[in-house]
Design a protein around this motif. Structure first.
Motif, PDB file in Angstrom:
ATOM      1  N   ALA A  18      46.513  31.073  55.055  1.00 24.94           N
ATOM      2  CA  ALA A  18      45.107  31.211  54.669  1.00 24.94           C
ATOM      3  C   ALA A  18      44.349  29.973  55.138  1.00 24.94           C
ATOM      4  O   ALA A  18      43.915  29.150  54.334  1.00 24.94           O
ATOM      5  N   PRO A  19      44.197  29.797  56.449  1.00 28.13           N
ATOM      6  CA  PRO A  19      43.580  28.585  56.978  1.00 28.13           C
ATOM      7  C   PRO A  19      42.119  28.431  56.568  1.00 28.13           C
ATOM      8  O   PRO A  19      41.394  29.412  56.423  1.00 28.13           O
ATOM      9  N   ALA A  42      42.035  29.250  45.362  1.00 28.65           N
ATOM     10  CA  ALA A  42      40.896  29.022  46.257  1.00 28.65           C
ATOM     11  C   ALA A  42      40.010  30.259  46.275  1.00 28.65           C
ATOM     12  O   ALA A  42      40.507  31.387  46.186  1.00 28.65           O
ATOM     13  N   ALA A  43      38.717  30.030  46.406  1.00 32.72           N
ATOM     14  CA  ALA A  43      37.823  31.152  46.667  1.00 32.72           C
ATOM     15  C   ALA A  43      38.186  31.681  48.050  1.00 32.72           C
ATOM     16  O   ALA A  43      38.320  30.923  48.999  1.00 32.72           O
ATOM     17  N   ALA A  44      38.400  32.977  48.140  1.00 28.26           N
ATOM     18  CA  ALA A  44      38.843  33.602  49.385  1.00 28.26           C
ATOM     19  C   ALA A  44      37.717  34.465  49.962  1.00 28.26           C
ATOM     20  O   ALA A  44      36.762  34.798  49.249  1.00 28.26           O
ATOM     21  N   PRO A  45      37.821  34.835  51.224  1.00 28.84           N
ATOM     22  CA  PRO A  45      36.821  35.746  51.788  1.00 28.84           C
ATOM     23  C   PRO A  45      36.781  37.064  51.004  1.00 28.84           C
ATOM     24  O   PRO A  45      37.787  37.487  50.423  1.00 28.84           O
ATOM     25  N   ASP A  46      35.635  37.689  50.997  1.00 22.66           N
ATOM     26  CA  ASP A  46      35.493  38.982  50.335  1.00 22.66           C
ATOM     27  C   ASP A  46      36.450  39.994  50.950  1.00 22.66           C
ATOM     28  O   ASP A  46      36.773  39.927  52.137  1.00 22.66           O
ATOM     29  N   ALA A  47      36.889  40.922  50.128  1.00 24.59           N
ATOM     30  CA  ALA A  47      37.831  41.950  50.575  1.00 24.59           C
ATOM     31  C   ALA A  47      37.223  42.780  51.704  1.00 24.59           C
ATOM     32  O   ALA A  47      36.049  43.150  51.660  1.00 24.59           O
ATOM     33  N   GLN A  48      38.051  43.066  52.699  1.00 25.46           N
ATOM     34  CA  GLN A  48      37.692  43.959  53.800  1.00 25.46           C
ATOM     35  C   GLN A  48      38.921  44.799  54.116  1.00 25.46           C
ATOM     36  O   GLN A  48      39.983  44.256  54.420  1.00 25.46           O
ATOM     37  N   PRO A  56      37.206  47.725  46.692  1.00 22.57           N
ATOM     38  CA  PRO A  56      36.300  48.094  47.788  1.00 22.57           C
ATOM     39  C   PRO A  56      35.892  46.887  48.628  1.00 22.57           C
ATOM     40  O   PRO A  56      35.942  45.743  48.170  1.00 22.57           O
ATOM     41  N   ASP A  57      35.484  47.164  49.859  1.00 26.06           N
ATOM     42  CA  ASP A  57      34.970  46.115  50.736  1.00 26.06           C
ATOM     43  C   ASP A  57      33.875  45.341  50.008  1.00 26.06           C
ATOM     44  O   ASP A  57      33.059  45.918  49.283  1.00 26.06           O
ATOM     45  N   GLY A  58      33.885  44.025  50.204  1.00 23.16           N
ATOM     46  CA  GLY A  58      32.874  43.176  49.594  1.00 23.16           C
ATOM     47  C   GLY A  58      33.268  42.610  48.245  1.00 23.16           C
ATOM     48  O   GLY A  58      32.554  41.776  47.705  1.00 23.16           O
ATOM     49  N   THR A  59      34.401  43.057  47.681  1.00 21.16           N
ATOM     50  CA  THR A  59      34.847  42.529  46.399  1.00 21.16           C
ATOM     51  C   THR A  59      35.199  41.054  46.558  1.00 21.16           C
ATOM     52  O   THR A  59      35.901  40.670  47.493  1.00 21.16           O
ATOM     53  N   ARG A  60      34.688  40.213  45.655  1.00 19.09           N
ATOM     54  CA  ARG A  60      34.976  38.785  45.714  1.00 19.09           C
ATOM     55  C   ARG A  60      36.435  38.552  45.322  1.00 19.09           C
ATOM     56  O   ARG A  60      36.918  39.088  44.339  1.00 19.09           O
ATOM     57  N   MET A  61      37.120  37.721  46.111  1.00 20.98           N
ATOM     58  CA  MET A  61      38.562  37.518  45.949  1.00 20.98           C
ATOM     59  C   MET A  61      38.898  36.050  45.691  1.00 20.98           C
ATOM     60  O   MET A  61      38.139  35.150  46.021  1.00 20.98           O
ATOM     61  N   THR A  78      41.319  39.971  42.729  1.00 17.03           N
ATOM     62  CA  THR A  78      39.877  40.041  42.527  1.00 17.03           C
ATOM     63  C   THR A  78      39.502  39.004  41.474  1.00 17.03           C
ATOM     64  O   THR A  78      40.329  38.583  40.657  1.00 17.03           O
ATOM     65  N   ARG A  79      38.244  38.614  41.483  1.00 17.62           N
ATOM     66  CA  ARG A  79      37.793  37.664  40.460  1.00 17.62           C
ATOM     67  C   ARG A  79      37.889  38.281  39.075  1.00 17.62           C
ATOM     68  O   ARG A  79      38.132  37.575  38.103  1.00 17.62           O
ATOM     69  N   ALA A  80      37.735  39.593  38.966  1.00 14.25           N
ATOM     70  CA  ALA A  80      37.888  40.250  37.667  1.00 14.25           C
ATOM     71  C   ALA A  80      39.325  40.117  37.168  1.00 14.25           C
ATOM     72  O   ALA A  80      39.562  39.857  35.984  1.00 14.25           O
ATOM     73  N   GLU A  81      40.294  40.262  38.066  1.00 14.84           N
ATOM     74  CA  GLU A  81      41.705  40.108  37.674  1.00 14.84           C
ATOM     75  C   GLU A  81      41.994  38.677  37.228  1.00 14.84           C
ATOM     76  O   GLU A  81      42.675  38.454  36.224  1.00 14.84           O
ATOM     77  N   ILE A  82      41.467  37.708  37.977  1.00 11.35           N
ATOM     78  CA  ILE A  82      41.669  36.307  37.607  1.00 11.35           C
ATOM     79  C   ILE A  82      41.025  36.028  36.248  1.00 11.35           C
ATOM     80  O   ILE A  82      41.612  35.357  35.388  1.00 11.35           O
ATOM     81  N   ARG A  83      39.840  36.563  36.019  1.00  9.74           N
ATOM     82  CA  ARG A  83      39.172  36.350  34.727  1.00  9.74           C
ATOM     83  C   ARG A  83      40.015  36.877  33.577  1.00  9.74           C
ATOM     84  O   ARG A  83      40.217  36.200  32.572  1.00  9.74           O
ATOM     85  N   LYS A  84      40.523  38.095  33.720  1.00 10.88           N
ATOM     86  CA  LYS A  84      41.326  38.681  32.644  1.00 10.88           C
ATOM     87  C   LYS A  84      42.597  37.868  32.395  1.00 10.88           C
ATOM     88  O   LYS A  84      43.003  37.648  31.262  1.00 10.88           O
ATOM     89  N   PHE A  85      43.234  37.387  33.479  1.00 11.35           N
ATOM     90  CA  PHE A  85      44.422  36.562  33.311  1.00 11.35           C
ATOM     91  C   PHE A  85      44.085  35.259  32.587  1.00 11.35           C
ATOM     92  O   PHE A  85      44.767  34.860  31.645  1.00 11.35           O
TER      93      PHE A  85
END
Length: 112
Positions: A18-19, A42-48, A56-61, A78-85
């Protein structure tokens, strides 16, 4: 080139899988010298074209890895998964998985 920070110090750091990401680790770990002893995020690129239909595409990862292995696997959530964890962790739901004081001392001795 990416970076890694513990909130006090920032250093160059690159995970080959993940450079360019800017990684974060807990402030309770050292970066000077850098101790490779922590899960990093790390904040990652949005899902594609994510393989799971519920991402879906555009989901913040968020990327998750291990700083001991800069060429090792990177998991994406997803950020939602990280939040729940993190909410579960803050509520103590994983406290039984934490190292004991003795295990922390042993880990520090190995890292030294």
């Amino acid at each position: 080139m990416g970076t890694i920070t513990n909130g006090k110090t920032t250093k160059d750091f690159e995970n080959e899988q993940a450079p360019g990401l800017d990684w974060r680790k807990a402030s309770r770990t050292d970066l000077d010298p850098i101790l490779k002893d922590c899960v990093i995020l790390a904040a990652a690129p949005d899902a594609q074209e994510h393989p799971h239909p519920h991402v879906p595409d555009g989901t913040r990862m968020v990327a998750l890895s291990d700083d001991k292995d800069p060429g090792g696997p990177v998991l994406y959530f997803t950020r939602a998964e990280i939040r729940k964890f993190l909410e579960g962790a803050k509520a103590g739901e994983f406290d039984d998985l934490m190292a004991t004081d003795e295990e922390l001392q042993q880990a520090a001795a190995v890292a030294a």
